[in-house]
Design an enzyme around this catalytic site. Structure first.
Site, short mmCIF file in Angstrom:
data_model
loop_
_atom_site.label_atom_id
_atom_site.label_comp_id
_atom_site.label_asym_id
_atom_site.label_seq_id
_atom_site.Cartn_x
_atom_site.Cartn_y
_atom_site.Cartn_z
CB THR A 198 -3.20 1.71 5.76
OG1 THR A 198 -3.21 0.29 5.66
CG2 THR A 198 -3.08 2.15 7.20
CE LYS A 223 -4.89 -1.51 8.23
NZ LYS A 223 -3.41 -1.36 8.26
CB THR A 271 -0.61 -9.95 11.24
OG1 THR A 271 -1.66 -10.90 11.13
CG2 THR A 271 0.54 -10.61 11.91
CD GLU A 313 0.14 -3.32 1.09
OE1 GLU A 313 0.04 -2.30 1.76
OE2 GLU A 313 1.19 -3.96 0.94
CG ASN A 320 4.05 -2.86 -0.32
OD1 ASN A 320 3.82 -2.20 0.69
ND2 ASN A 320 3.30 -3.88 -0.70
CB THR A 361 6.99 8.54 -2.89
OG1 THR A 361 6.70 7.26 -3.42
CG2 THR A 361 8.35 8.54 -2.25
#
Lengths: 406, 406
Positions: B156, B182, B193, B279, B401, B406
């Protein structure tokens, strides 16, 4: 059960921590910070009943030990001194002696017994208090008589001072309750995760005061989270000097609930100010969970939502990413029937009794662009509820905390 | 107790999930994502013993239900299909039917029983799977035979694919264990998780495989945290197709521990890759707590440190703000004697048996500028220890995040 505010009290406009009768407060620049005020005090004309709650962190800082000892001595205080920029935490025996000296010199300066002085510090952990600066500051106590200076002097990375006062009539006497607080980083639910000082001119015994403090703290300062961290220094301290000469308050007094209600309001408004002024925050997030089996469970679920980094960043981005709210609820560790779950962002219902509705996303965004974002979660488990507050997670949080000491 | 790696196995260079005998994997662009690969599969020439562990989130996504039912049916799997971009989570009865259809069409395409197919999805929660795209993708299974395509298709917001394979000789047979994973956001200790797939050509019964999976997962995927969130979709799945024809492995087999050791290495390296590619992360943080009463307690304290937003931002800022480490330990909720605490950042000892040393801060900074930052905490409570991994908290985490959808 939480009480609905019927507002049997008046909010005093632009009032400070010195609003109750017989209190004076001030603050100065002692030199611990570059140019901002960094040393403050509160003084009561007469010894006051006092109570405190402290951080649950294993590493309680030296000033907390000294303050606890003072309260054990007589449950009375007449003064509080606070410095910012240095937490006097993890400073060993020397740190403890420094806190004792800070207490004793303040008592000498004020002409009162050292056991009547509480000390408090906030700032960097693990550095010795610069005692020359502290001594210099204590010698200057009284130089300022502006409570707003006190409210500035206790701040660290806070952007705004936090203060409020209300008046409530008890036994025909105009009792005032005031509060001042600092927060910003390291703000997390399990108590005492900030500094907060409450003053009142009500007459009330120390035991009752302690009980009232636990009750009001549980539904205010214990209901906020900024970053899930919990500091070594934080406490809520209340002084009640009795100068309104009301009939002594206690839990069986017919007006006790009205007094608690007013106090609760003070504490809750301070807590919300702390959450809203969380490091880097742009929004206050208010999460209510109702229909829960227990108030504790409701608060736990609400905290899981408001503490989720993914929810916090989505709200910062004004993105109605409700899936993250669901995911945070599911990961809270508190069991519930998912078929009874309802969720709304502001006025827009997204899930009703476990069913996803075809909601209108722009209505969610209308809520998300506001200064305060409301999330409503409803369960079919019972009749308890809780509201918690937090803030969004932003670039500025990272900026502030990546370079705090430099 | 954790085992020290004696490395009785070989790491295979540049090897993928299809390395064990009899496995094929591939991935394509199905159109769920703009241009990146988004649909992948693993296929074994023969039915394989299989086991899985799942997220503890209350809201388990539909594909997890379907995979659990498949495993309950026979504890065997022959294929796995995965899509990214859409989690098929909180999608109700329709989502469940979609996952079933994804399983059945895959089985038809492969000519195997539907109960031998596991399905998995990752991405946005609460949107229906675009079944026209999924159907089109299933029709194209076999178009790619590059395992690297599978490893890309499951990502992702990950920046890198995560894969590894080792070879370990068991009963004179060259057993291979491979893994692909991933991760990125929503990575938190309480299992499952992330998505992680393990393949091996060892022969092993499903019960023993499940036991091995719990054991290896507990010290790998359950020891990482990115942001404290825990997703609705995550699982670790292992397939053992027995094509090396070794004597069937089980916990009493003399070579069981060597097999587990190799598997543990695969899982742990994948877990570290996930933490490092969290991230926005720029650094891997490795925290070891030793001298604890229990391994669980040691892991809990280490997780409290690596999960602290204040520690994470300080490390991002390469600031040796050890007070935040102390504060996180104290707030972990796990009791310990603070006089027995020692702390080092990399090679630099900061606290020894509760005493703050006059350490040389530039030595800490030398550790903090590295890609992997090591924190060592030692207690005097017992002889248990644990190591956990996490990452720093950066501007990019917020950026990713705040604007995910969007």
């Amino acid at each position: 059960m939480e009480h609905t505010l019927s507002k049997s009290f008046n909010i005093l406009e632009n009032a400070h921590i010195d609003q109750p009768k017989g209190f004076i407060a001030g603050g100065i620049h002692a030199g611990l910070r570059k140019s901002k005020l960094d040393f403050g005090w509160i003084y009561s004309e007469v010894p006051a009943s006092a109570a405190a709650v402290y951080t649950q962190n294993t590493f309680q800082a030296a000033p907390l030990e000294v303050t606890q000892e003072a309260l054990k001595h007589s449950s009375q205080l007449q003064a509080v001194v606070v410095n910012s920029a240095n937490a006097n935490s993890y400073t060993g025996e020397q740190g403890y002696q420094d806190a004792i000296q800070m207490q004793q010199l303040t008592a000498e300066k004020m002409g009162i017994d050292p056991s009547l002085v509480a000390v408090s510090s906030t700032g960097v952990i693990g550095e010795m208090l610069p005692m020359d600066l502290i001594k210099g500051a204590i010698a200057r106590i009284g130089e300022s008589e502006a409570a707003a200076d006190f409210e500035h002097a206790i701040l660290t990375t806070d952007l705004k001072t936090k203060h409020i006062a209300v008046e409530v009539e008890i036994d025909g006497k105009p009792i005032t309750i005031a509060g001042a607080a600092k927060g910003s980083g390291m703000i997390h639910p399990n108590m005492a995760t900030m500094l907060s000082f409450i003053t009142t001119d009500a007459k009330i015994e120390a035991d009752s005061l302690q009980q009232g403090l636990r009750q009001t703290t549980d539904q205010s300062f214990n209901r906020i989270t900024v970053d899930g961290d919990c500091s070594t220094n934080d406490m809520v301290l209340v002084l009640a000097n009795g100068m309104q000469n009301n009939e002594t308050l206690h839990p069986q007094h017919p007006e006790w609930h009205r007094f608690i209600e007013a106090w609760q309001f003070v504490s809750r408004e301070l807590a919300k100010m702390i959450a809203k002024d969380g490091e880097g925050a742009t929004k206050l997030i208010e999460v209510t969970v109702e229909g829960a089996k227990s108030e504790q469970g409701a608060a736990g679920m609400a905290k899981a939502v408001v503490g989720s980094s993914l929810v916090k960043t989505a709200i910062y981005g004004e993105d109605a990413n409700w899936g993250r709210i669901i995911s945070a609820l599911g990961a809270s560790g508190i069991p519930f029937d998912k078929h009874g779950l309802s969720l709304a962002i502001g006025p827009e219902q997204i899930i009703q009794d476990g069913e996803l509705l075809s909601f209108y996303e722009p209505n969610c965004v209308k809520e998300l662009v506001k200064d305060t974002v409301h999330l409503f979660i409803s369960l079919k488990e019972g009749s308890e509820k809780a509201t918690v507050w937090g803030c969004d997670l932003t670039y500025d949080y990272v900026q502030i905390n990546a370079s705090y000491r430099t």
